[in-house]
Motif scaffolding. Structure first.
Motif, PDB file in Angstrom:
ATOM      1  N   GLY A  59      37.755  42.665  46.288  1.00 29.45           N
ATOM      2  CA  GLY A  59      39.108  42.892  46.787  1.00 29.45           C
ATOM      3  C   GLY A  59      39.937  43.721  45.824  1.00 29.45           C
ATOM      4  O   GLY A  59      39.416  44.360  44.915  1.00 29.45           O
ATOM      5  N   ASN A  60      41.253  43.674  46.008  1.00 28.85           N
ATOM      6  CA  ASN A  60      42.165  44.450  45.178  1.00 28.85           C
ATOM      7  C   ASN A  60      42.888  43.530  44.193  1.00 28.85           C
ATOM      8  O   ASN A  60      43.099  42.355  44.471  1.00 28.85           O
ATOM      9  N   SER A  61      43.266  44.093  43.058  1.00 26.99           N
ATOM     10  CA  SER A  61      43.990  43.304  42.060  1.00 26.99           C
ATOM     11  C   SER A  61      44.822  44.244  41.203  1.00 26.99           C
ATOM     12  O   SER A  61      44.705  45.472  41.304  1.00 26.99           O
ATOM     13  N   LYS A  74      41.125  48.789  42.989  1.00 23.76           N
ATOM     14  CA  LYS A  74      40.670  48.706  44.367  1.00 23.76           C
ATOM     15  C   LYS A  74      39.173  48.417  44.339  1.00 23.76           C
ATOM     16  O   LYS A  74      38.388  49.255  43.883  1.00 23.76           O
ATOM     17  N   ASN A 127      35.401  46.406  45.971  1.00 25.12           N
ATOM     18  CA  ASN A 127      34.628  46.291  47.206  1.00 25.12           C
ATOM     19  C   ASN A 127      35.049  45.021  47.956  1.00 25.12           C
ATOM     20  O   ASN A 127      35.981  44.321  47.548  1.00 25.12           O
ATOM     21  N   LYS A 128      34.346  44.708  49.055  1.00 23.56           N
ATOM     22  CA  LYS A 128      34.748  43.566  49.876  1.00 23.56           C
ATOM     23  C   LYS A 128      34.612  42.242  49.133  1.00 23.56           C
ATOM     24  O   LYS A 128      35.328  41.283  49.417  1.00 23.56           O
ATOM     25  N   LYS A 129      33.707  42.167  48.185  1.00 23.26           N
ATOM     26  CA  LYS A 129      33.535  40.926  47.427  1.00 23.26           C
ATOM     27  C   LYS A 129      34.670  40.723  46.432  1.00 23.26           C
ATOM     28  O   LYS A 129      35.110  39.605  46.193  1.00 23.26           O
ATOM     29  N   TYR A 163      31.432  49.650  43.678  1.00 17.92           N
ATOM     30  CA  TYR A 163      32.414  49.931  44.727  1.00 17.92           C
ATOM     31  C   TYR A 163      31.721  50.196  46.061  1.00 17.92           C
ATOM     32  O   TYR A 163      32.187  49.774  47.123  1.00 17.92           O
TER      33      TYR A 163
END
Length: 256
Positions: free
Chosen positions: A232-234, A226, A228-230, A14
């Motif tokens: 994303g959220n799902s 939630k 990290n930038k690689k 994260y």
């Protein structure tokens, strides 16, 4: 091994943007991993099957019990809060609610409670003295906790079921189903689910439990991630979360 660990952390961690700039690959894997962690990370651990130092020794998984220190009528007490079924502590007759006065012949007080417990976890055995004078010696071992501690029915104005889950792990899947059948046969109308000492575990098994205990549509959203930038959220439904169950299990949401 350290190169693999670093690659996974760069992808999935994260706080991957907070990884240190200067990294040496020469440390032992568990030390290397700890040096990668972000300062605010109190969640992440590493488990190496051949390195017992990474197992995370606790009183419950080493000696089969846990205690809490509290103040009562101006006195400090050490109350047994948990006894693992079939552990040495259980077989020796230790019970939840017992009061411990001494550990390894050292009277317990507020100032020495933590260091005495920390030292005990490094010993091959531990000696307890209870408030009633009873003494017991417990050998150290790595204790595998059962997922289901107990399933009981209380007869009040209505029949109330009680189920104690120590962790979310598919090794206890059939034990959960057996307990549910027992409660259903007893015509319980309410269920107390005790998760006070639950240390967490597999998301898929948490979905398994929810589908078993409640009338839930498999396509309802179960969990939101939630990342990290690689990453994303799902989000996952109960059904898709259950589909992540380990190899060897094939539970279906509709059947549960």
């Amino acid at each position: 091994m350290n190169q693999w660990t670093l690659k996974q952390m760069q992808q999935y961690y994260y706080w991957n943007s907070k990884l240190p700039n200067q990294i040496t690959l020469d440390d032992k894997p568990n030390i290397f991993f700890k040096n990668l962690l972000y300062r605010d990370d109190r969640y992440s651990t590493i488990l190496q099957a051949l390195n017992s130092d990474t197992y995370g020794n606790t009183l419950s998984n080493t000696f089969g019990f846990d205690i809490a220190q509290l103040q009562h009528n101006g006195q400090t007490m050490q109350l047994v809060t948990q006894v693992v079924p079939y552990s040495e502590a259980d077989l020796a007759g230790l019970h939840r609610g017992d009061t411990i006065q001494q550990i390894n012949a050292q009277p317990l007080a507020a100032y020495n409670f933590a260091p005495v417990l920390e030292a005990a976890l490094k010993l091959p055995s531990i000696q307890l003295q209870l408030q009633n004078g009873k003494k017991m010696k417990l050998p150290a071992s790595y204790i595998s906790q059962p997922v289901v501690y107990t399933a009981q029915i209380f007869h009040k104005q209505t029949k109330v079921g009680y189920l104690f889950l120590s962790q979310f792990d598919f090794s206890g899947g059939y034990s959960v189903l057996e307990a549910i059948q027992k409660l259903k046969a007893g015509l319980v109308q309410d269920l107390i689910l005790d998760l006070r000492y639950n240390t967490g575990g597999q998301v898929a098994f948490a979905s398994f439990c929810a589908l078993t205990f409640a009338d839930i549509a498999p396509n309802y959203v179960f969990v939101q991630f939630k990342g990290n930038k690689k990453l994303g959220n799902s989000e996952e439904t109960f059904q898709s979360a259950l589909a992540q169950q380990p190899e060897g299990y094939s539970f279906q949401a509709e059947e549960l």
